[in-house]
Design an enzyme around this catalytic site. Structure first.
Site, PDB file in Angstrom:
ATOM      1  N   ASP A 102     -80.621  40.156   7.493  1.00 19.68           N
ATOM      2  CA  ASP A 102     -81.929  39.786   8.226  1.00 19.68           C
ATOM      3  C   ASP A 102     -81.768  38.964   9.472  1.00 19.68           C
ATOM      4  O   ASP A 102     -82.396  37.924   9.952  1.00 19.68           O
ATOM      5  CB  ASP A 102     -82.931  39.390   7.246  1.00 19.68           C
ATOM      6  CG  ASP A 102     -84.403  39.334   7.932  1.00 19.68           C
ATOM      7  OD1 ASP A 102     -84.610  40.411   8.531  1.00 19.68           O
ATOM      8  OD2 ASP A 102     -85.361  38.522   7.562  1.00 19.68           O
TER       9      ASP A 102
ATOM     10  N   ILE B 215     -93.105  34.551   0.500  1.00 19.16           N
ATOM     11  CA  ILE B 215     -92.509  33.874  -0.667  1.00 19.16           C
ATOM     12  C   ILE B 215     -92.314  32.336  -0.499  1.00 19.16           C
ATOM     13  O   ILE B 215     -92.625  31.991  -1.678  1.00 19.16           O
ATOM     14  CB  ILE B 215     -91.161  34.640  -0.895  1.00 19.16           C
ATOM     15  CG1 ILE B 215     -91.481  35.922  -1.599  1.00 19.16           C
ATOM     16  CG2 ILE B 215     -90.478  33.820  -1.862  1.00 19.16           C
ATOM     17  CD1 ILE B 215     -90.087  36.781  -1.763  1.00 19.16           C
TER      18      ILE B 215
ATOM     19  N   LYS C 124     -87.063  24.611   1.884  1.00 25.83           N
ATOM     20  CA  LYS C 124     -87.593  25.984   1.549  1.00 25.83           C
ATOM     21  C   LYS C 124     -88.419  25.795   0.367  1.00 25.83           C
ATOM     22  O   LYS C 124     -87.539  25.951  -0.955  1.00 25.83           O
ATOM     23  CB  LYS C 124     -86.509  27.032   1.670  1.00 25.83           C
ATOM     24  CG  LYS C 124     -87.125  28.330   1.631  1.00 25.83           C
ATOM     25  CD  LYS C 124     -85.816  29.353   1.536  1.00 25.83           C
ATOM     26  CE  LYS C 124     -86.698  30.835   1.679  1.00 25.83           C
ATOM     27  NZ  LYS C 124     -85.384  31.765   2.136  1.00 25.83           N
TER      28      LYS C 124
ATOM     29  N   GLN D  71     -92.420  28.678   1.981  1.00 27.70           N
ATOM     30  CA  GLN D  71     -92.853  27.690   3.245  1.00 27.70           C
ATOM     31  C   GLN D  71     -91.792  26.767   3.662  1.00 27.70           C
ATOM     32  O   GLN D  71     -91.030  26.145   2.471  1.00 27.70           O
ATOM     33  CB  GLN D  71     -94.370  26.936   3.313  1.00 27.70           C
ATOM     34  CG  GLN D  71     -94.612  26.691   4.307  1.00 27.70           C
ATOM     35  CD  GLN D  71     -96.410  26.307   3.905  1.00 27.70           C
ATOM     36  OE1 GLN D  71     -96.957  27.292   3.912  1.00 27.70           O
ATOM     37  NE2 GLN D  71     -96.874  25.241   4.125  1.00 27.70           N
ATOM     38  N   VAL D  72     -91.367  26.540   4.863  1.00 26.43           N
ATOM     39  CA  VAL D  72     -90.318  25.709   5.090  1.00 26.43           C
ATOM     40  C   VAL D  72     -90.890  24.496   5.924  1.00 26.43           C
ATOM     41  O   VAL D  72     -91.559  24.582   6.971  1.00 26.43           O
ATOM     42  CB  VAL D  72     -89.247  26.418   6.056  1.00 26.43           C
ATOM     43  CG1 VAL D  72     -88.291  25.463   6.389  1.00 26.43           C
ATOM     44  CG2 VAL D  72     -88.802  27.658   5.378  1.00 26.43           C
TER      45      VAL D  72
ATOM     46  N   SER E 275     -93.665  29.978   7.704  1.00 22.62           N
ATOM     47  CA  SER E 275     -94.630  30.240   6.305  1.00 22.62           C
ATOM     48  C   SER E 275     -94.555  31.610   6.249  1.00 22.62           C
ATOM     49  O   SER E 275     -94.991  32.491   6.998  1.00 22.62           O
ATOM     50  CB  SER E 275     -95.967  29.793   6.487  1.00 22.62           C
ATOM     51  OG  SER E 275     -96.544  30.284   5.441  1.00 22.62           O
TER      52      SER E 275
END
Length: 434
Positions: free
Chosen positions: A275, A121, A138, A123-124, A118
Site C-alpha cells: 500500500d 481501523i 498508532k 488513528q495516529v 484517522s
C-alpha cells in the site's frame, strides 16, 4: 468476574452490531427496490456506511479481479478508508487499557490531541516519549475487533447460504474467499504482526546494504496488539515536486531509489509493502526515502515476480508465445492449457493502438494500466487461469509508481532507465532473513 463482564459486554456489542447491520442493509434494500440504482455503486456506498470491516472487504474486492466481476472491481476502487477523527478521550481510553498498571506520564512526555491521520481501523497521533524521542502512536479504535469478528460471522453465514442457493459459484468457494478475508483482516488489526513486518523490512535493508531507504524504529516495550509506537520520520511526500527539489538535486533518482528498494523487497523480504501510496512514501530531510505504515503487506514467490517481468518483456517484444508461457507461470490452474490458443487470445488483446509503440506500455495513464490488468485477468479466466491475489496488489503498486512518475519524472521513461532494477539477481528471502 472481570473476565465474565468483558465477555458479556462483548456479546452485547455483537448483538448491537448485528442490529445496526440489519438496519443499514434494510435501507439499502428499500433504496434498490424504489430507485433501481446501479448495483455496484449501491453496494459500495452501503459498505462505506457499515464501516471498517466492510470498507476492508470492499478494498479486497477492488484488488481481487480474478474473483469478482469487473464492474464491482472498478467501483470498489473508490472505497474510502478515511474516517472522521475520534475524540482524544477514546484514544486515552485505549492507551489506559493497553498499558494498565502503568502511568501514561511515565511513558509519554506528551501526546498531541489532534491526530495525524484517522482511518477505519486506527488513528495516529504524534507524541514524545518520556526519554525524549519523537514518536507516532498508532492506536486501534475501540471495539474494532468485536465489530470485525461479528461482521465476518455475518458475511460467512451469508456466503454459506448463497452457496446453498447457487451451488455453482463462479471461480471459487465463497466461504474460502471469506476465510481469506478473515485471515488478512485479522492480521491487519494485530499491530504485533505489523511491527514484525517493519522489522523484516529493516532487516532486508541491512542485508542488502541499502542506505538510501529507511523505515521507522519500533518501540516494542511501548507496543501491544492494539497500540504501535514508532519513531517519527520527518519528510515530504513524493507528490510535491517543488518541496522534493529542496532536498534532492535529481527527483527522478529519488523515485528510482524508492522503486529499486521496493522491487528488491519482492524477492529478498518475507513480505512486500502492498500500500505504498503518497501518504506512505516520503523523502526525508537527510535525503533518504522513508517507507511507513506496514499494515497491508503481500507475499510473493520470487518465481511469480520473475514470470511477471518476463511477461512484460515478452509483451514489449510482441512475443505472444512467451507471453502465454509466462502467464501460466504467474497464475494457477488445474487444467491443461493450450498455449497456442492462449497466445492467439493475447495477440488479439494487445494488437490494437497500445502496441503501436510497445515501449509505451508502462507509460500509459493509470486508468489504462488498470484496464490492461483487468483484460489480462479476463483472458486468463477464459483459459481457467486464476491469479493469486498478491498479483493484483503488485499491479496496484505499479499504478502508484505511475502517479509518482508523472510528478517526479514527467519527461523520462523510467522503465527504460538503466538505473532501474526491476528484477534483482539475488539470494532468495529465506536465506537472507535467517
Amino acid at each position: 468476574m472481570n473476565q465474565r463482564k468483558k465477555q458479556l459486554l462483548s456479546g452485547l456489542r455483537s448483538i448491537a452490531r448485528m442490529g445496526e447491520t440489519a438496519v443499514v442493509a434494510a435501507k439499502a434494500g428499500i433504496k434498490y427496490a424504489t430507485e433501481q440504482p446501479n448495483q455496484a455503486q449501491l453496494m459500495r456506498e452501503t459498505f462505506e456506511e457499515l464501516g471498517s470491516t466492510y470498507v476492508k472487504l470492499g478494498q479486497f474486492i477492488a484488488s481481487t479481479p480474478s474473483l469478482f466481476p469487473r464492474e464491482y472491481v472498478e467501483e470498489f476502487q473508490k472505497c474510502l478508508d478515511q474516517t472522521p477523527a475520534l475524540p482524544f478521550s477514546y484514544i486515552q481510553q485505549v492507551l489506559a487499557e493497553e498499558f494498565a498498571g502503568q502511568d501514561l506520564n511515565d511513558i509519554f512526555q506528551s501526546i498531541e490531541e489532534k491526530p495525524l491521520a484517522s482511518a477505519s481501523i486506527a488513528q495516529v497521533h504524534a507524541a514524545v516519549l518520556k526519554t525524549g524521542e519523537d514518536v507516532v502512536i498508532k492506536v486501534q479504535k475501540p471495539n474494532v475487533e468485536t465489530i470485525l469478528y461479528t461482521d465476518l460471522g455475518v458475511v460467512h453465514f451469508a456466503a454459506k447460504m448463497f452457496e446453498r442457493i447457487v451451488p455453482k459459484v463462479k471461480f471459487a468457494s465463497l466461504s474460502d474467499i471469506v476465510n481469506e478475508i478473515r485471515v488478512r483482516m485479522v492480521r491487519e488489526v494485530d499491530f504485533i504482526e505489523e511491527a514484525q513486518n517493519l522489522e523484516d523490512f529493516k532487516q532486508y535493508l541491512q542485508a542488502s546494504q541499502n542506505t538510501i531507504a529507511t523505515a521507522p524504529k519500533v518501540y516494542h516495550q511501548h507496543s501491544t496488539r492494539r497500540v504501535l509506537t514508532m519513531e517519527r520520520l520527518y519528510g515530504v511526500p513524493l507528490t510535491d515536486l517543488d518541496v522534493v527539489k529542496k532536498y534532492a538535486k535529481d527527483p527522478s533518482q529519488v523515485l528510482i531509489g524508492a522503486m529499486n528498494t521496493w522491487f528488491g523487497s519482492l524477492m529478498m523480504c518475507p513480505s512486500f509493502h502492498a500500500d505504498l501510496h503518497a501518504g506512505n512514501l516520503m523523502l526525508l530531510r537527510d535525503g533518504r526515502i522513508g517507507f511507513i505504515d506496514f499494515g497491508i503487506v503481500g507475499q510473493l514467490q520470487p518465481e511469480v515476480w520473475s514470470a511477471c517481468m518476463k511477461f512484460m518483456d515478452a509483451l514489449q517484444q510482441t512475443d505472444y508465445d512467451n507471453m502465454a508461457k509466462y502467464m501460466l507461470q504467474m497464475g494457477m490452474t488445474d487444467q491443461n492449457i493450450d498455449t497456442a490458443v492462449l497466445s492467439e487470445d493475447l495477440q488479439r488483446l494487445f494488437s490494437g493502438v497500445l502496441l503501436s509503440d510497445p515501449q509505451e506500455l508502462l507509460s500509459t495513464k493509470p486508468a489504462d494500466l488498470n484496464d490492461i490488468m483487468l483484460d489480462i485477468v479476463g483472458v486468463g479466466e477464459r483459459h481457467g487461469i486464476r491469479f493469486p491475489r498478491d498479483f493484483a496488489l503488485l499491479f496496484k503498486q505499479m499504478l502508484y509508481f505511475d502517479r509518482f512518475m508523472r510528478v517526479l519524472a514527467p519527461y523520462t521513461d523510467i522503465y527504460a532507465d538503466n538505473r532501474l532494477q526491476m528484477l534483482h539477481d539475488i539470494e532468495p528471502a529465506s536465506k537472507l532473513m535467517h
